[in-house]
Design a protein around this motif. Structure first.
Motif, short mmCIF file in Angstrom:
data_model
loop_
_atom_site.label_atom_id
_atom_site.label_comp_id
_atom_site.label_asym_id
_atom_site.label_seq_id
_atom_site.Cartn_x
_atom_site.Cartn_y
_atom_site.Cartn_z
N PRO A 196 -44.58 50.01 10.30
CA PRO A 196 -44.99 48.95 11.24
C PRO A 196 -44.12 48.95 12.50
N ASP A 197 -44.64 48.36 13.54
CA ASP A 197 -43.86 48.13 14.76
C ASP A 197 -43.19 46.76 14.65
N HIS A 222 -45.82 45.93 6.45
CA HIS A 222 -46.97 46.58 5.82
C HIS A 222 -47.10 46.13 4.38
N ILE A 223 -48.34 46.03 3.95
CA ILE A 223 -48.63 45.72 2.56
C ILE A 223 -49.43 46.89 2.01
N ILE A 267 -50.96 47.86 7.83
CA ILE A 267 -50.10 47.13 8.77
C ILE A 267 -50.63 45.70 8.92
N VAL A 268 -49.74 44.74 8.76
CA VAL A 268 -50.14 43.33 8.86
C VAL A 268 -49.12 42.58 9.73
N SER A 288 -43.24 46.14 2.93
CA SER A 288 -41.95 46.28 3.63
C SER A 288 -41.90 45.45 4.90
N PHE A 289 -40.75 44.80 5.05
CA PHE A 289 -40.42 44.15 6.31
C PHE A 289 -39.55 45.12 7.11
N ARG A 290 -39.42 44.87 8.41
CA ARG A 290 -38.50 45.67 9.22
C ARG A 290 -37.61 44.73 10.05
N ASP A 291 -36.58 45.30 10.65
CA ASP A 291 -35.64 44.55 11.51
C ASP A 291 -35.10 43.31 10.80
#
Lengths: 415, 210, 230, 297
Positions: B26-27, B32-33, B37-38, B167-170
């Motif tokens: 993801p940006d 994302h699940i 991308i969500v 997943s999460f990011r940042d």
């Protein structure tokens, strides 16, 4: 299996580096790569490829570079030494061989620095063991490979065979067509290679002499802007400076049953390196405008190639155009990751695909054949090697011969 | 578009890397699940629900949040503890990445070289990685997907993990707190934790104390 | 002008063939044309064959590497012909129809057969005593390449004298990155003149004189390449 | 990393494996006086190793790790071999990399750390076997000395390739029959200590690991001199009991035999004059400090 990745905004994710906007000791401003490449004004300069390497490194906030002479990269490596003397790099020295140099680069990268080096031909092969180690260790070192002959008998002349040895090293492999590509690829290469989800070594390859020793017009970004420095604490593996956890850390241990863990760890590790190459697509596409360039791919005949062979192909297309033969072009910019989907899509309507190459192996034709259907459309050639030039006339001849058009002999050099 | 979905396993003798199956990270602002991308908001709720539906929800904190190497790490550790209590979830540390000799204790630790042992031993059905270096997290995630039926999630401080099912990011302290809030919100709405009652183990210099 | 002029320079190591190519290309660049120059890729050796190439055109040039089919061939040293110190034999192989050959010599070096073949292709041969000019005006045979540049420009007008002057300034006036052998020769020629201005002036004078002689020759002989670069 | 940095987060410390809690509570990080006598408490050492039972290398590891002056700011560079089976269990960061390139990796690493932490002592120590140091890696080893790279090279000399099963190495004694030396080794044991001295090492020591105080002294000298002056080299005899047909209990005797008069490993030490001066200054400083501390009481 690889999907074509497009960046929705046409830009790489903006740098969140704390040093953005501040100045380095040479008075250059740390600048987001988007701003540097898509907003700042460029100046045209008439330079050799070696000088272009210097100009790129001057703006790349490189910490350390290690040099070893081998034609045709020696000039570039020496020029980076001058940059060090001028204060643009923190450290620079001559190693004792390419094997040692690449290990020294690894050491510096383990220690958290941005590292750049150059090599060519036999040097690349001597260094080879290190490249796989760099990739497995997730060290985002950049090596500029100014390709030349590698086989016996000795040849210092241009030849792209060495790139085929690098194909499965786990490095990102970009192939520059011109000095302009070389400039852009070196700077953008650092950014892509250092993304936390990529974090792999990158070989920016160019055809020795054709690019390094040719004077050509190159559009440079402003001298007072430089890339943001490398941040070792965003690395996907711990920096080896005893400043970050875990304290009990070995980079990179034997991973095998003899030390009580499953082989699947090693397999997963290798998958992860390949996965990281895949992840680079998104960033690369945004920065260098896609993994391939396409011109008139609706035509029946296409020239598909990389590096200098693309340039020769462009000239051939001009010559053919004068005779009313229309040929399209696909330029492949990244060899790893290989633009599978992009190439497949670009050549889907072509009847004949010519792959001119500067090597005897025809590795690029093989790569292309492996990803497209009806791969008997691919004509491997023309191929030259060992420093031979590939005149556009020869590509023209090959294409005309294939089309059943009578051609005069280009053999015997016209005498 | 890739048809591949990053589902809980057991997937294969050697599960592929999701990135090699066309899954893209993801940006910023996204998550994302299962490879889709969500918006990040959607993922909070989805993750919270997964935790509450789990029998053995588990958090695997890694070295980056176990060691107080900076103030941010300490703050993240505090947020993780609260998240664990809110769910409630087990905490099992991934203290380091070394091939440990002679063996790990799967009840109280997880190791990226054979994370499946810990999943199997504790019958973990939903887990989240946080504070693990990305490379090591990806190794573990692939091995777990390959050989276990555990639903994996990642709270990544960098670009995220396509090898996790979610997943999460940042990730920041705030994002960990947001996940906790999402759990609490669902609970308020009447969603009950399905977790099998457990006692969080405790250790000291001398060994396990509780 | 021609859409493209491809120039092949055959000389011996130490004569400045590579420098000549760079200066011609730089001058074309300053005239607002597209150009590319590159050396032949050999290990550097004094008095060994050395070759360089210049491509000048009205549109962007992609072609690079060894120039197999030139419009203009410059021979910097008689040994290129007499000792076959060239990468391609005969030295004029690949020359295009209506082309031009400029040879640094005071005497005819070509055989009957050579003359016949070149005549069949309508290729003109200009014998230009460049080393003599270099000695007379520049005061050193190191300026031979300047005389050859002047001769090429004088016949073809592919670059202007103003642009050549600017290119010289760039090459010798500023810090220039040269590889090993070239750097050594640069030092030698700099030592030859007390001042940098002197070096620039003498070299430019050599170019101008040679340019004039070449123009006069072209007006008289009227080869196909005369003024082709205008 | 300072000792203060080697701490666990309060909110998660109670779930950390006990060895880490022990490490943080009792390790000798930050104590320059640490030495082999701290082996019992200095938890930065191995708690369990994966070498053969009775292997003298494990003893050498313990002595070295307890003697390095600042483990909290040290990074080891290893090489392929038995040593790389031990390193995962050491609470000091270390790099495996390839076989034979250890001194090249260390050259890049210590320069990088010098650039990034100009005001700190970041000690880089190479620790590799004799195959890596003297055979395959000799070029990298010696060139790092020629360049005057400021780090310590330690060679575990077991006189053969142990990890691959006992093949001939350059440090094997002449005449010894082994794999790949089926009729006995044909040339003399390479005189690396002498070569090291000639190649620019400021401090060279060759000894066995039978006496911990000697090892401690040599390691400390080597690290301190490398910090200030230039390359240092320590060659330690760590016999491979397995490959020379000894029992687990016989390693110590083997070393004692080798270091007795006329043996191959009678202790040797070369110190350059400037290094001697440095050691004397450090000794004097230490004494003055002690005196001041006493007076302060």
């Amino acid at each position: 299996m690889n999907k074509q990745v497009e960046s929705p905004k046409g830009r790489i994710i903006k740098s969140r580096h704390v040093k953005l906007g501040t100045k380095n000791k040479k008075g250059q401003t740390f600048t987001d790569v988007n701003e540097m490449f898509f907003e700042a004004e460029r100046t045209a300069s008439f330079l050799t490829g070696s000088e272009v390497i210097r100009e790129a490194i001057k703006r790349a906030s490189v910490g350390m570079s290690i040099a070893y002479p081998i034609t045709p990269q020696s000039e570039a490596a020496a020029l980076i030494g001058e940059l060090y003397a001028e204060g643009y790099l923190d450290d620079y020295f001559r190693g004792e061989s390419e094997f040692a140099v690449m290990s020294q680069c690894a050491g510096a990268a383990f220690g958290g620095m941005r590292v750049f080096t150059t090599t060519a031909g036999p040097g690349t092969l001597r260094a080879m063991e290190n490249f796989s180690m760099w990739a497995g260790s997730r060290l985002p070192i950049q090596v500029c490979v100014t390709m030349r002959g590698v086989n016996s008998p000795l040849s210092i002349q241009p030849d792209t065979l060495e790139l085929s040895y690098l194909l499965e090293s786990g490095m990102l492999l970009w192939h520059a067509e011109t000095a302009q590509d070389l400039y852009d690829f070196i700077l953008k290469g650092f950014i892509v290679a250092e993304q936390p989800d990529v974090h792999l070594p990158i070989a920016v390859c160019c055809d020795g002499f054709f690019v390094t020793h040719t004077k050509d017009t190159v559009e440079l970004t402003p001298e007072d802007l430089c890339l943001t420095p490398y941040d070792p604490y965003k690395s996907p593996v711990p920096c080896m400076d005893m400043e970050c956890p875990p304290i009990r850390m070995m980079r990179d241990p034997f991973v095998m049953k003899s030390n009580y863990i499953s082989y699947s760890t090693h397999a997963s590790w290798q998958q992860e390196v390949r996965a990281a190459i895949e992840r680079s697509r998104k960033h690369t596409a945004a920065l260098i405008g896609g993994l391939i360039d396409v011109e008139n791919n609706d035509r029946d005949i296409l020239i598909v190639s990389s590096g200098t062979a693309v340039s020769q192909g462009r000239e051939a297309i001009r010559l053919l155009e004068e005779e009313g033969i229309k040929v399209g072009l696909v330029k492949i910019k990244t060899i790893r990751p290989f633009p599978h989907e992009e190439v497949r899509e670009a050549v889907k309507n072509a009847k004949h695909i010519f792959v001119p190459e500067f090597n005897m192996a025809g590795w690029l034709a093989r790569e292309i054949k492996s990803v497209i259907n009806d791969n008997d459309r691919v004509i491997c050639g023309p191929q030259v090697a060992g420093g031979m030039t590939l005149p556009s006339e020869v590509i023209v001849e090959e294409i005309k011969k294939y089309l059943g058009i009578k051609v005069g002999s280009l053999a015997g050099r016209g005498s | 578009m890739s048809q591949y979905q990053v589902k809980a396993g057991p997937e294969a003798f050697l599960a592929p890397a999701a990135a090699s199956m066309g899954i893209v990270l993801p940006d910023p602002g996204e998550a994302h699940i299962e490879g889709r991308i969500v918006p990040e908001e959607e993922a909070y709720e989805y993750a919270a629900r997964k935790f509450l539906e789990a029998k053995v929800p588990t958090i695997f904190p890694g070295p980056l949040v176990l060691w107080k190497w900076n103030e941010n790490a300490a703050a993240k550790a505090a947020a993780i503890r609260k998240l664990a209590e809110a769910i409630p979830a087990r905490l099992i540390p991934m203290a380091d990445y070394r091939p440990k000799y002679p063996k790990i204790e799967p009840a109280v630790e997880i190791n990226p070289n054979h994370p499946n042992l810990t999943i199997w031993y504790n019958k973990i059905d939903v887990c989240i990685f946080v504070g693990v270096h990305c490379h090591q997290a990806n190794l573990a995630l692939k091995i777990i997907r390959g050989g276990t039926d555990c639903y994996t999630m990642a709270m990544c401080a960098q670009a995220g993990h396509e090898d996790a099912c979610l997943s999460f990011r940042d990730a920041t302290v705030e994002k960990i707190q947001k996940l906790q809030e999402a759990v609490e919100k669902l609970k308020k709405q009447g969603v009950k934790s399905q977790a099998i009652p457990f006692e969080q183990f405790k250790t000291a210099c001398t060994g396990q104390v509780a | 002008m021609l859409k493209r002029m491809n120039i092949r320079i055959s000389g011996l190591g130490g004569q400045g063939a590579v420098t000549a190519a760079h200066i011609l290309a730089m001058a074309a660049n300053k005239d607002g044309r597209f150009s590319i120059s590159n050396p032949f890729f050999g290990a550097e050796k004094r008095m060994a064959p050395a070759e360089s190439y210049v491509r000048i055109g009205m549109e962007k040039i992609y072609d690079r590497g060894e120039l197999v089919y030139p419009d203009v061939i410059m021979v910097f040293h008689p040994q290129v012909i007499t000792q076959q110190k060239s990468y391609t034999a005969p030295f004029y192989s690949g020359i295009k129809e209506n082309g031009l050959v400029i040879i640094n010599t005071s005497v005819d070096l070509l055989s009957e057969e050579d003359h016949q073949r070149l005549a069949d292709l309508n290729v003109a041969v200009f014998n230009c005593d460049a080393t003599k000019l270099a000695m007379e005006i520049g005061g050193t045979e190191l300026s031979t390449n300047m005389a050859m540049i002047g001769a090429c420009a004088g016949v073809t007008r592919i670059v202007t004298l103003e642009a050549l002057d600017k290119a010289l300034q760039d090459r010798f006036g500023k810090k220039y990155v040269a590889s090993g052998g070239t750097a050594t020769l640069d030092e030698a020629i700099k030592k030859k003149y007390a001042k940098k201005e002197m070096l620039l002036k003498k070299n430019m004078d050599t170019i101008i004189k040679s340019y004039e002689l070449a123009t006069a020759w072209a007006d008289e002989v009227q080869p196909a390449m005369a003024g082709a670069g205008v | 990393m300072s000792k203060e940095k080697i701490q666990l987060c309060d909110d998660l410390s109670d779930i950390m494996p006990p060895e880490y809690q022990d490490l943080v509570a009792t390790a000798t990080f930050g104590n320059e006086e640490r030495g082999w006598k701290d082996i019992g408490s200095s938890k930065e050492l191995i708690e369990q190793h994966s070498l053969c039972a009775g292997c003298p290398e494990s003893i050498a590891f313990r002595y070295i790790l307890s003697s390095i002056p600042s483990p909290e700011d040290t990074v080891f560079v290893g090489s392929t071999g038995c040593t790389s089976l031990v390193f995962p269990h050491v609470a000091v960061q270390n790099i495996h990399s390839l076989f034979g390139n250890q001194n090249a990796v260390a050259s890049g690493l210590h320069r990088a750390l010098k650039c990034r932490f100009p005001d700190r002592n970041k000690d880089v120590i190479v620790l590799a076997g004799d195959g890596a140091t003297v055979d395959i890696g000799l070029d990298c080893t010696m060139q790092s000395w020629f360049r005057g790279e400021k780090f310590t090279t330690i060679c575990f000399d077991n006189e053969l390739y142990a990890n691959t099963g006992g093949q001939e190495s350059g440090l094997m004694q002449k005449g010894f029959v082994s794999k790949m030396a089926p009729v006995g080794k044909q040339f003399d044991k390479v005189r690396l200590p002498e070569i090291a001295r000639e190649a620019g090492c400021k401090y060279v020591a060759m000894l066995t690991v039978s006496k911990p105080n000697r090892v401690e002294k040599a390691i400390k000298n080597a690290v301190y001199i490398a910090r200030e002056l230039g390359p240092t080299y320590v060659q330690l005899y760590t016999p491979c009991i397995l490959e020379i047909g000894k029992q687990s209990m016989e390693g110590l005797d083997e070393m004692k035999d080798a270091e007795s008069i006329g043996g191959r490993f009678v202790m040797k030490e070369y110190i350059t004059d400037d290094a001697k001066e440095l050691l004397a200054d450090m000794e004097a400083e230490k004494k003055a400090k002690k005196k001041a501390a006493k007076a302060g009481k």
